[in-house]
Design a protein around this motif. Structure first.
Motif, PDB file in Angstrom:
ATOM      1  N   ILE A   5       0.812  -1.155   0.086  1.00  0.00           N
ATOM      2  CA  ILE A   5       0.030   0.076   0.043  1.00  0.00           C
ATOM      3  C   ILE A   5       0.972   1.106  -0.140  1.00  0.00           C
ATOM      4  O   ILE A   5       1.713   1.406   0.847  1.00  0.00           O
ATOM      5  N   SER A   6       0.657   2.158  -0.949  1.00  0.00           N
ATOM      6  CA  SER A   6       1.546   3.200  -1.078  1.00  0.00           C
ATOM      7  C   SER A   6       1.031   4.505  -0.008  1.00  0.00           C
ATOM      8  O   SER A   6      -0.096   4.332   0.266  1.00  0.00           O
ATOM      9  N   SER A   7       1.953   5.290   0.311  1.00  0.00           N
ATOM     10  CA  SER A   7       1.692   6.237   1.275  1.00  0.00           C
ATOM     11  C   SER A   7       0.614   7.150   0.539  1.00  0.00           C
ATOM     12  O   SER A   7      -0.304   7.909   1.471  1.00  0.00           O
ATOM     13  N   GLY A   8       0.616   7.349  -0.782  1.00  0.00           N
ATOM     14  CA  GLY A   8      -0.302   8.139  -1.216  1.00  0.00           C
ATOM     15  C   GLY A   8      -1.756   7.650  -1.093  1.00  0.00           C
ATOM     16  O   GLY A   8      -2.718   8.312  -1.022  1.00  0.00           O
ATOM     17  N   LEU A   9      -2.004   6.561  -1.484  1.00  0.00           N
ATOM     18  CA  LEU A   9      -3.158   5.799  -1.394  1.00  0.00           C
ATOM     19  C   LEU A   9      -3.631   5.887   0.223  1.00  0.00           C
ATOM     20  O   LEU A   9      -5.044   6.208   0.243  1.00  0.00           O
ATOM     21  N   ILE A  10      -2.842   5.652   1.077  1.00  0.00           N
ATOM     22  CA  ILE A  10      -3.310   5.751   2.245  1.00  0.00           C
ATOM     23  C   ILE A  10      -3.825   7.521   2.918  1.00  0.00           C
ATOM     24  O   ILE A  10      -4.708   7.524   3.602  1.00  0.00           O
ATOM     25  N   LEU A  11      -2.925   8.334   2.264  1.00  0.00           N
ATOM     26  CA  LEU A  11      -3.253   9.815   2.259  1.00  0.00           C
ATOM     27  C   LEU A  11      -4.612   9.939   1.717  1.00  0.00           C
ATOM     28  O   LEU A  11      -5.599  10.676   2.322  1.00  0.00           O
ATOM     29  N   LEU A  12      -4.994   9.338   0.641  1.00  0.00           N
ATOM     30  CA  LEU A  12      -6.099   9.410  -0.165  1.00  0.00           C
ATOM     31  C   LEU A  12      -7.377   8.827   0.693  1.00  0.00           C
ATOM     32  O   LEU A  12      -8.426   9.339   0.648  1.00  0.00           O
ATOM     33  N   ALA A  13      -7.197   7.711   1.169  1.00  0.00           N
ATOM     34  CA  ALA A  13      -7.976   6.950   1.983  1.00  0.00           C
ATOM     35  C   ALA A  13      -8.464   7.694   3.413  1.00  0.00           C
ATOM     36  O   ALA A  13      -9.524   7.749   3.836  1.00  0.00           O
ATOM     37  N   ALA A  14      -7.462   8.653   3.882  1.00  0.00           N
ATOM     38  CA  ALA A  14      -7.999   9.116   5.011  1.00  0.00           C
ATOM     39  C   ALA A  14      -8.470  10.573   4.584  1.00  0.00           C
ATOM     40  O   ALA A  14      -8.959  11.257   5.562  1.00  0.00           O
ATOM     41  N   THR A  15      -8.648  11.073   3.477  1.00  0.00           N
ATOM     42  CA  THR A  15      -8.735  12.314   3.261  1.00  0.00           C
ATOM     43  C   THR A  15     -10.413  12.710   3.807  1.00  0.00           C
ATOM     44  O   THR A  15     -10.707  13.578   4.266  1.00  0.00           O
ATOM     45  N   PRO A  16     -11.277  11.828   3.349  1.00  0.00           N
ATOM     46  CA  PRO A  16     -12.584  12.065   3.712  1.00  0.00           C
ATOM     47  C   PRO A  16     -12.979  12.084   5.199  1.00  0.00           C
ATOM     48  O   PRO A  16     -13.490  12.955   5.688  1.00  0.00           O
ATOM     49  N   VAL A  17     -11.879  11.254   6.028  1.00  0.00           N
ATOM     50  CA  VAL A  17     -11.880  11.373   7.419  1.00  0.00           C
ATOM     51  C   VAL A  17     -11.672  12.799   8.073  1.00  0.00           C
ATOM     52  O   VAL A  17     -12.420  13.639   8.745  1.00  0.00           O
ATOM     53  N   VAL A  18     -10.437  13.241   7.483  1.00  0.00           N
ATOM     54  CA  VAL A  18      -9.904  14.318   7.895  1.00  0.00           C
ATOM     55  C   VAL A  18     -10.581  15.537   7.416  1.00  0.00           C
ATOM     56  O   VAL A  18     -10.868  16.317   8.276  1.00  0.00           O
ATOM     57  N   LEU A  19     -11.251  15.635   6.251  1.00  0.00           N
ATOM     58  CA  LEU A  19     -11.772  16.400   5.517  1.00  0.00           C
ATOM     59  C   LEU A  19     -13.219  16.902   6.492  1.00  0.00           C
ATOM     60  O   LEU A  19     -13.760  17.941   6.812  1.00  0.00           O
ATOM     61  N   LEU A  20     -14.120  15.703   6.955  1.00  0.00           N
ATOM     62  CA  LEU A  20     -15.038  15.892   7.626  1.00  0.00           C
ATOM     63  C   LEU A  20     -15.087  16.390   8.999  1.00  0.00           C
ATOM     64  O   LEU A  20     -15.611  17.359   9.555  1.00  0.00           O
ATOM     65  N   ILE A  21     -13.868  16.025   9.769  1.00  0.00           N
ATOM     66  CA  ILE A  21     -13.484  16.596  10.925  1.00  0.00           C
ATOM     67  C   ILE A  21     -13.124  17.919  10.791  1.00  0.00           C
ATOM     68  O   ILE A  21     -13.309  18.964  11.630  1.00  0.00           O
ATOM     69  N   VAL A  22     -12.321  18.577   9.782  1.00  0.00           N
ATOM     70  CA  VAL A  22     -11.910  19.941   9.709  1.00  0.00           C
ATOM     71  C   VAL A  22     -13.312  20.698   9.316  1.00  0.00           C
ATOM     72  O   VAL A  22     -13.494  21.905  10.012  1.00  0.00           O
ATOM     73  N   LEU A  23     -14.281  20.170   8.503  1.00  0.00           N
ATOM     74  CA  LEU A  23     -15.436  21.009   8.208  1.00  0.00           C
ATOM     75  C   LEU A  23     -16.255  21.142   9.370  1.00  0.00           C
ATOM     76  O   LEU A  23     -16.816  22.215   9.410  1.00  0.00           O
ATOM     77  N   LEU A  24     -16.426  20.113  10.100  1.00  0.00           N
ATOM     78  CA  LEU A  24     -17.302  20.033  11.627  1.00  0.00           C
ATOM     79  C   LEU A  24     -16.903  20.686  12.512  1.00  0.00           C
ATOM     80  O   LEU A  24     -17.327  21.669  13.273  1.00  0.00           O
ATOM     81  N   GLY A  25     -15.508  20.290  12.959  1.00  0.00           N
ATOM     82  CA  GLY A  25     -15.038  20.675  14.201  1.00  0.00           C
ATOM     83  C   GLY A  25     -14.171  22.001  13.894  1.00  0.00           C
ATOM     84  O   GLY A  25     -14.106  22.831  15.058  1.00  0.00           O
ATOM     85  N   PHE A  26     -13.565  22.507  12.798  1.00  0.00           N
ATOM     86  CA  PHE A  26     -12.680  23.587  12.744  1.00  0.00           C
ATOM     87  C   PHE A  26     -13.489  24.685  12.227  1.00  0.00           C
ATOM     88  O   PHE A  26     -13.321  25.999  12.528  1.00  0.00           O
ATOM     89  N   LEU A  27     -13.900  24.333  10.749  1.00  0.00           N
ATOM     90  CA  LEU A  27     -14.551  25.453  10.077  1.00  0.00           C
ATOM     91  C   LEU A  27     -16.122  25.737  10.676  1.00  0.00           C
ATOM     92  O   LEU A  27     -16.827  26.460  10.115  1.00  0.00           O
ATOM     93  N   LYS A  28     -16.456  24.673  11.530  1.00  0.00           N
ATOM     94  CA  LYS A  28     -17.881  24.907  11.930  1.00  0.00           C
ATOM     95  C   LYS A  28     -19.032  25.154  10.986  1.00  0.00           C
ATOM     96  O   LYS A  28     -20.149  25.769  11.245  1.00  0.00           O
ATOM     97  N   MET A  29     -18.719  24.196   9.974  1.00  0.00           N
ATOM     98  CA  MET A  29     -19.865  24.198   9.007  1.00  0.00           C
ATOM     99  C   MET A  29     -21.076  23.478   9.549  1.00  0.00           C
ATOM    100  O   MET A  29     -20.726  22.115  10.181  1.00  0.00           O
TER     101      MET A  29
END
Length: 511
Positions: A5-29
């Motif tokens: 498993i490439s590191s790039g694939l791991i980063l892509l897989a983690a993107t939805p999780v990180v994005l959701l946390i950022v939008l909800l928790g930090f940007l308060k969307m």
């Protein structure tokens, strides 16, 4: 395992999780906007990053939306509706007075509603009822909406291990080929959550009553409640089965909390003239919730009714079938015993018993449905994106990366994998389906007890439930706090992280 498993694939897989946390928790969307944006990004990642076909991607999203509606959204709708019926008929006032009569201590009222009554709802129905109904009643008792949401989420942790009549553990045992050793897995889950059975009641009490003078009382009541819950859950898990620990443990804790409230009320509070209600008034007030408990229990695996009906009366069954990425998937609804339908029937019959009319009750149902329009978008998008992450392989990549990256300390991180599954899917059961086999495979590789690490997935999943976006969506809806999902996430995440760390320590020591 991780080498392929490439590191790039791991980063892509983690993107939805990180994005959701950022939008909800930090940007308060708001939740519905955060979920929709994350879903769109996940679709693009699935197609271009994980090479899932456009057809399979579309089917995954559709499959996820249908899973969101049946049963989650229907249950959320009916849980809120059941409360609104109580408000319309004004019978909620009787329930409020009864809770106040048990004890004027706010902490005892909150513990009774969230840990006791909420745990019972989780044990029998699950799917958001244990958050929605207690939170709504707390607000009616005068508690602030944000507090009601957070404390209900914290309480809806430990009981979810054996929620919905033990389905998470039953599914887990099948996933790891230990169905004949389900009592062993059940006992492991109880032991892994033992410390948290003491801590969560204490936290609930402390959140409600933060004064230094309350600490001794909180320790005693939290300790007694935890001890009784632990003893009853362990006995149920070993000698009765995975279906009953949450139900019987919650019932036992209700008796303990009520007894403690009565004893301390006599010693510490002045006697006030109590409002007495007739047997008819009490029956009417509790008719809705009483019917919910009775119908859900009767149609649970504890009784043969559901199995008999499904085998002999097939006309009331609807099945949606999908073929996604070469895998057959089905969503089946048996309307006669569907939890959402049972809550609806209970609300209608209970509302009539309470003196309302059918026209008023159906008009109220329409208003309640409109009240949930943002929740429909949020939950549908969240379930769709988690389903898409599953079929595209993103969740497997995340689980494998975490498992392989932790080395000898894997048992400590095993609950975190379960928590990740619940955060992504909103379901302890789904987390066990996603990562149960992974836990068992890693256990075999490192020479650990397969049953112990499999149980760790459920133990961690109960912690992830606290901050699951789907659970938060239920809480915001029940408390009329739509748009405040990010605020609730930030308040709840500390409790979830500490919870998961404690579970990790217990699992690591026990391994």
């Amino acid at each position: 395992m991780l080498e392929s498993i490439s590191s790039g694939l791991i980063l892509l897989a983690a993107t939805p999780v990180v994005l959701l946390i950022v939008l909800l928790g930090f940007l308060k969307m708001p939740g519905e906007k955060s979920a929709f944006i994350t879903l769109v990004v996940t679709i693009l990642i699935a197609i271009f990053g994980f090479e899932l076909s456009v057809n399979d991607t579309a089917l995954s999203v559709l499959y996820g939306v249908i899973k969101a509606v049946f049963p989650i959204l229907i249950i959320i709708l009916m849980a809120i509706y059941s409360y609104n019926v109580q408000v319309q008929t004004e019978k909620i006032e009787v329930i409020k007075q009864q809770f106040s009569a048990i004890s004027e201590d706010k902490a005892i009222q909150v513990l009774l509603l969230t840990w006791g009554f909420g745990g019972l709802l989780e044990g029998m129905a699950g799917f958001g009822t244990a958050v929605a109904i207690p939170a709504a009643i707390l607000i009616s008792l005068g508690f602030k909406p944000m507090f009601s949401a957070v404390v209900s989420l914290v309480a809806n942790s430990v009981p979810t291990a054996f929620g919905a009549v033990g389905i998470p553990v039953i599914v887990l045992a099948r996933e790891v080929d230990m169905a004949d050793q389900i009592t062993t897995i059940s006992a492991n889950v109880v032991w892994q959550l033992a410390i948290l059975m003491f801590l969560i009641p204490f936290v609930i009490l402390t959140l409600t009553s933060k004064s230094v003078k309350s600490i001794p009382r909180n320790i005693i009541l939290g300790g007694v409640t935890g001890a009784v819950t632990l003893a009853v859950q362990y006995y149920s898990a070993v000698y009765i089965g995975a279906e009953t620990p949450a139900i019987l443990g919650s019932i036992a804790s209700i008796f303990v909390i009520i007894a403690f409230g009565k004893i301390t009320a006599k010693k510490n509070t002045e006697k006030k003239e109590a409002i007495s209600f007739s047997a008819k008034e009490i029956f009417q007030a509790w008719s809705v919730y009483g019917l919910i408990l009775i119908l859900v229990l009767l149609t649970s695996p504890l009784f043969p009714i559901t199995a008999w009906l499904k085998e002999n009366v097939t006309i009331f069954q609807t099945v949606f079938s999908f073929d996604i990425a070469g895998a057959a998937r089905k969503v089946g609804i048996y309307w006669l015993t569907d939890t959402g339908v049972l809550i609806f029937v209970s609300s209608i019959v209970g509302g009539l018993i309470q003196g309302s009319s059918l026209s008023k009750l159906f008009k109220l149902l329409g208003k309640t449905t409109l009240q949930l329009k943002k929740t429909v978008i949020t939950v549908s998008c969240l379930i769709a994106l988690s389903t898409l992450m599953d079929f595209s392989g993103m969740i497997s990549v995340l689980g494998l990366a975490l498992a392989a990256g932790t080395g000898a300390f894997y048992p400590f991180f095993a609950p975190a994998i379960g928590a990740l599954g619940t955060f992504l899917t909103g379901s302890d059961t789904s987390s066990n389906i996603l990562f149960g086999k992974l836990q068992a495979t890693v256990a075999d590789q490192i020479g650990a007890d397969k049953g112990w690490l499999a149980a760790a997935n459920t133990a961690g999943a109960t912690g992830g439930k606290i901050i699951s976006p789907q659970s938060i969506a239920v809480a915001t809806t029940a408390c009329n706090q739509q748009g405040q999902e990010g605020v609730i996430l930030k308040r709840a995440i500390v409790f979830a992280l500490v919870y998961i760390i404690i579970a990790g320590i217990v699992v690591y020591i026990g391994s």
